[in-house]
Design a protein around this motif. Structure first.
Motif, PDB file in Angstrom:
ATOM      1  N   ASN A 201     -16.809 -23.933  -5.327  1.00 52.44           N
ATOM      2  CA  ASN A 201     -17.398 -24.531  -4.131  1.00 52.44           C
ATOM      3  C   ASN A 201     -18.471 -25.520  -4.551  1.00 52.44           C
ATOM      4  O   ASN A 201     -18.711 -25.704  -5.748  1.00 52.44           O
ATOM      5  CB  ASN A 201     -17.934 -23.471  -3.159  1.00 52.44           C
ATOM      6  N   PHE A 249     -12.401 -16.396  -6.691  1.00 59.79           N
ATOM      7  CA  PHE A 249     -12.868 -17.233  -7.805  1.00 59.79           C
ATOM      8  C   PHE A 249     -13.829 -16.468  -8.709  1.00 59.79           C
ATOM      9  O   PHE A 249     -14.229 -15.346  -8.380  1.00 59.79           O
ATOM     10  CB  PHE A 249     -13.543 -18.512  -7.270  1.00 59.79           C
ATOM     11  N   VAL A 251     -17.577 -16.919 -10.765  1.00 61.55           N
ATOM     12  CA  VAL A 251     -18.769 -17.737 -10.997  1.00 61.55           C
ATOM     13  C   VAL A 251     -19.297 -17.369 -12.383  1.00 61.55           C
ATOM     14  O   VAL A 251     -19.165 -16.226 -12.822  1.00 61.55           O
ATOM     15  CB  VAL A 251     -19.860 -17.493  -9.927  1.00 61.55           C
ATOM     16  N   TYR A 253     -22.572 -17.846 -15.198  1.00 56.57           N
ATOM     17  CA  TYR A 253     -23.953 -18.260 -15.450  1.00 56.57           C
ATOM     18  C   TYR A 253     -24.251 -17.992 -16.919  1.00 56.57           C
ATOM     19  O   TYR A 253     -23.862 -16.945 -17.458  1.00 56.57           O
ATOM     20  CB  TYR A 253     -24.944 -17.434 -14.623  1.00 56.57           C
ATOM     21  N   LEU A 261     -28.083 -19.238  -8.288  1.00 57.54           N
ATOM     22  CA  LEU A 261     -27.330 -19.765  -7.148  1.00 57.54           C
ATOM     23  C   LEU A 261     -28.259 -19.791  -5.946  1.00 57.54           C
ATOM     24  O   LEU A 261     -28.899 -18.790  -5.627  1.00 57.54           O
ATOM     25  CB  LEU A 261     -26.117 -18.871  -6.873  1.00 57.54           C
ATOM     26  N   HIS A 264     -27.728 -18.977   0.499  1.00 51.80           N
ATOM     27  CA  HIS A 264     -26.593 -19.455   1.296  1.00 51.80           C
ATOM     28  C   HIS A 264     -25.952 -18.319   2.087  1.00 51.80           C
ATOM     29  O   HIS A 264     -26.289 -17.147   1.910  1.00 51.80           O
ATOM     30  CB  HIS A 264     -25.540 -20.073   0.376  1.00 51.80           C
ATOM     31  N   ASP A 266     -21.798 -17.145   2.974  1.00 49.30           N
ATOM     32  CA  ASP A 266     -20.456 -17.438   2.478  1.00 49.30           C
ATOM     33  C   ASP A 266     -19.523 -17.891   3.597  1.00 49.30           C
ATOM     34  O   ASP A 266     -19.740 -17.547   4.762  1.00 49.30           O
ATOM     35  CB  ASP A 266     -19.861 -16.176   1.820  1.00 49.30           C
ATOM     36  N   ASN A 273     -17.966  -8.907  -4.294  1.00 49.64           N
ATOM     37  CA  ASN A 273     -18.545  -9.550  -5.477  1.00 49.64           C
ATOM     38  C   ASN A 273     -18.578  -8.495  -6.581  1.00 49.64           C
ATOM     39  O   ASN A 273     -19.301  -7.505  -6.486  1.00 49.64           O
ATOM     40  CB  ASN A 273     -19.952 -10.042  -5.118  1.00 49.64           C
ATOM     41  N   LEU A 285     -29.067 -10.365  -7.251  1.00 49.66           N
ATOM     42  CA  LEU A 285     -28.793 -10.969  -5.945  1.00 49.66           C
ATOM     43  C   LEU A 285     -29.986 -10.672  -5.047  1.00 49.66           C
ATOM     44  O   LEU A 285     -30.543  -9.577  -5.118  1.00 49.66           O
ATOM     45  CB  LEU A 285     -27.536 -10.367  -5.317  1.00 49.66           C
ATOM     46  N   HIS A 310     -26.842  -6.510 -10.735  1.00 44.01           N
ATOM     47  CA  HIS A 310     -25.421  -6.361 -11.069  1.00 44.01           C
ATOM     48  C   HIS A 310     -25.193  -5.400 -12.236  1.00 44.01           C
ATOM     49  O   HIS A 310     -25.989  -5.356 -13.175  1.00 44.01           O
ATOM     50  CB  HIS A 310     -24.832  -7.713 -11.478  1.00 44.01           C
ATOM     51  N   HIS A 324     -27.905 -14.782   1.277  1.00 42.37           N
ATOM     52  CA  HIS A 324     -28.169 -14.319  -0.088  1.00 42.37           C
ATOM     53  C   HIS A 324     -28.176 -15.463  -1.091  1.00 42.37           C
ATOM     54  O   HIS A 324     -27.785 -16.585  -0.783  1.00 42.37           O
ATOM     55  CB  HIS A 324     -27.123 -13.278  -0.513  1.00 42.37           C
ATOM     56  N   ALA A 326     -28.554 -15.914  -5.843  1.00 43.62           N
ATOM     57  CA  ALA A 326     -28.663 -15.193  -7.114  1.00 43.62           C
ATOM     58  C   ALA A 326     -29.840 -15.751  -7.899  1.00 43.62           C
ATOM     59  O   ALA A 326     -29.967 -16.965  -8.062  1.00 43.62           O
ATOM     60  CB  ALA A 326     -27.380 -15.322  -7.910  1.00 43.62           C
ATOM     61  N   ARG A 334     -23.406 -14.188 -17.542  1.00 42.56           N
ATOM     62  CA  ARG A 334     -22.948 -13.337 -16.415  1.00 42.56           C
ATOM     63  C   ARG A 334     -21.736 -13.994 -15.769  1.00 42.56           C
ATOM     64  O   ARG A 334     -21.765 -15.174 -15.434  1.00 42.56           O
ATOM     65  CB  ARG A 334     -24.072 -13.169 -15.400  1.00 42.56           C
ATOM     66  N   ASN A 336     -18.919 -13.211 -12.605  1.00 41.57           N
ATOM     67  CA  ASN A 336     -18.582 -12.340 -11.467  1.00 41.57           C
ATOM     68  C   ASN A 336     -17.326 -12.821 -10.772  1.00 41.57           C
ATOM     69  O   ASN A 336     -17.096 -14.025 -10.673  1.00 41.57           O
ATOM     70  CB  ASN A 336     -19.722 -12.322 -10.441  1.00 41.57           C
ATOM     71  N   ILE A 338     -15.506 -13.185  -7.295  1.00 39.93           N
ATOM     72  CA  ILE A 338     -15.893 -13.230  -5.876  1.00 39.93           C
ATOM     73  C   ILE A 338     -14.640 -13.382  -5.033  1.00 39.93           C
ATOM     74  O   ILE A 338     -13.786 -14.230  -5.325  1.00 39.93           O
ATOM     75  CB  ILE A 338     -16.810 -14.439  -5.585  1.00 39.93           C
ATOM     76  N   TRP A 340     -13.888 -14.091  -1.179  1.00 43.72           N
ATOM     77  CA  TRP A 340     -14.313 -14.336   0.199  1.00 43.72           C
ATOM     78  C   TRP A 340     -13.137 -13.960   1.084  1.00 43.72           C
ATOM     79  O   TRP A 340     -12.070 -14.611   1.024  1.00 43.72           O
ATOM     80  CB  TRP A 340     -14.630 -15.817   0.413  1.00 43.72           C
TER      81      TRP A 340
HETATM   82  O1  LIG Z   1     -23.782 -14.957  -8.445  1.00 44.14           O
HETATM   83  C1  LIG Z   1     -23.429 -14.097  -7.678  1.00 44.14           C
HETATM   84  O2  LIG Z   1     -23.246 -12.936  -8.011  1.00 44.14           O
HETATM   85  C2  LIG Z   1     -23.216 -14.468  -6.226  1.00 44.14           C
HETATM   86  C3  LIG Z   1     -22.190 -15.528  -6.015  1.00 44.14           C
HETATM   87  C4  LIG Z   1     -22.081 -15.882  -4.579  1.00 44.14           C
HETATM   88  O3  LIG Z   1     -22.845 -15.474  -3.756  1.00 44.14           O
HETATM   89  C5  LIG Z   1     -20.996 -16.762  -4.127  1.00 44.14           C
HETATM   90  O4  LIG Z   1     -20.307 -17.338  -4.957  1.00 44.14           O
HETATM   91  O5  LIG Z   1     -20.809 -16.892  -2.908  1.00 44.14           O
END
Ligand SMILES: O=C(O)CCC(=O)C(=O)O
Ligand SMILES: [Fe+2]
Length: 385
Positions: A201, A249, A251, A253, A261, A264, A266, A273, A285, A310, A324, A326, A334, A336, A338, A340
């Motif tokens: 995104n 997807f 993410v 880091y 992050l 925002h 979702d 997650n 988070l 996490h 939320h 991050a 890291r 994760n 995700i 949605w």
């Molecule tokens: O980094 C995270 O664990 C959260 C990712 C997240 O909130 C998202 O991709 O919508």
């Protein structure tokens, strides 16, 4: 399956990377502090065009979804932090905005071409990831709870539970590694093939869409058979029982990539997650209460200020409208997964609704306040004529 859509993200949060990958102005405050003040939706267009901005020309760009002139016109409506973004990024954002207005949020032609190219030229490292294999993917306790299906069984596996947040062990370590290996393999392939990866995104500069690399059906089954039973019980008020599409997807880091992050909500009704690994510090988070679109920028109550750390293999399930972000990781890497999860039924039913007091913290406060005021109105004694 719907288009990947766009996360509704903090547009003006000063302490994160801007969606165009250009570093945002230096942080004034921590992400969480800023989050308390402001959440906005990106990409949200300006109400009127920026007359001083000279838009780019799009005539010679191949495979545009819409007439080239439309991109130039729409560019003037982009928020100022996106005006200097690379043209490719602006095309992606504008097409995503327009996709929202197409029947069923149909995928853009660019995205279809993108996926087809991957399908024809990318050879997955772990073919086994294309089919759901519960015994191999999920830990026993999670499978047992899903088999049982009762609220009591879900309650038993919770490792962390707070208002609207549910965390439980879900993935086997081997499955976590397979996903991370596959994504790395895809990134390496893309680099060698000089193939431009579409990020999950507008907020992510790294990470990959798993649906694009052969896992769409597997994730759809995961949502229908393993998330819906839980979300029907835990999130009945936000469409948790009628999930019918997803965007899946990862993410990523690390110290030399994205660190955090921004704040925002979702583009989902319910978000799964799951932390895949590896070793990292920080990256918690932070949550600030569930809000409808109208109240998305409102203050959080103190009982809505929650942080979550996490743990690899562990999932957290929350409403998509639970605000939320991050926090920065302080070491390591890291990754994760995700998911949605969306409900077209819920979106349709709530389209013209104004009162979301069954799940929006601020609608509820307003409703209670109205009730209180009404009950304080003393009935006037009827006077005799
Ligand atoms: O980094 C995270 O664990 C959260 C990712 C997240 O909130 C998202 O991709 O919508
Ligand atoms: Fe999110």
């Amino acid at each position: 399956m719907r288009d990947s859509g766009v996360a509704m993200v903090g547009e003006t949060a000063s302490n994160r990377r801007a969606p165009n990958g250009v570093a945002a102005p230096p942080p004034q405050e921590g992400a969480a502090e800023q989050a308390d003040k402001e959440v906005m939706c990106v990409p949200r267009l300006r109400p009127s065009p920026n007359a001083e901005h000279v838009p780019e020309r799009y005539d010679e760009v191949e495979q545009l979804e819409y007439p080239a002139a439309m991109y130039s016109i729409m560019e003037q409506y982009l928020p100022s932090n996106l005006l200097k973004a690379p043209r490719e990024k602006k095309i992606e954002i504008l097409e995503r905005i327009c996709a929202k207005y197409r029947p069923n949020g149909d995928r853009t032609r660019r995205h279809r071409v993108y996926r087809e190219r991957i399908r024809l030229t990318y050879k997955p490292l772990h073919e086994e990831l294309s089919a759901l294999n519960p015994e191999q993917f999920f830990v026993q306790s999670f499978r047992n709870a899903i088999d049982d299906g009762s609220a009591e069984a879900f309650r038993k596996i919770m490792k962390y539970q707070s208002s609207g947040l549910f965390a439980f062990d879900m993935f086997e370590p081997r499955f976590c590694s397979l996903i991370m290996d596959e994504v790395e393999h895809f990134e390496n392939w893309a680099q060698e093939a000089k193939f431009k990866v579409m990020r999950p995104n507008t907020m992510n500069n790294y990470g990959a869409v798993l649906d694009d690399i052969g896992m769409e059906e597997m994730l759809d089954q995961l949502m229908r058979e393993y998330i819906t039973p839980m979300s029907s019980v835990l999130f009945p008020n936000v469409g948790g029982a009628s999930l019918d599409s997803h965007h899946g997807f990862v993410v990523e880091y690390s110290m030399d990539r994205d660190l955090e992050l921004g704040f925002h909500v979702d583009d989902s009704e319910v978000t799964l997650n799951v932390c895949l690994g590896k070793d990292f510090g920080g990256g918690q988070l932070f949550f600030r209460g569930v809000r409808c679109e109208m109240h998305v920028n409102g203050e959080a109550r103190s009982d809505e200020v929650l942080d979550y750390s996490h743990v690899p293999g562990r999932a957290i399930l929350h409403a998509g409208r639970h605000r939320h972000g991050a926090k920065e990781i302080t070491s390591g890497q890291r990754t994760n997964l995700i998911l949605w999860c969306r409900s077209s039924e819920f979106r349709e039913l709530t389209k013209y609704q104004r009162d979301f007091s069954s799940w929006c913290g601020e609608c509820l406060t307003w409703k209670k306040e109205r009730r209180r005021k009404l009950s304080n109105v003393k009935p006037q004694p009827a006077s005799a004529v």
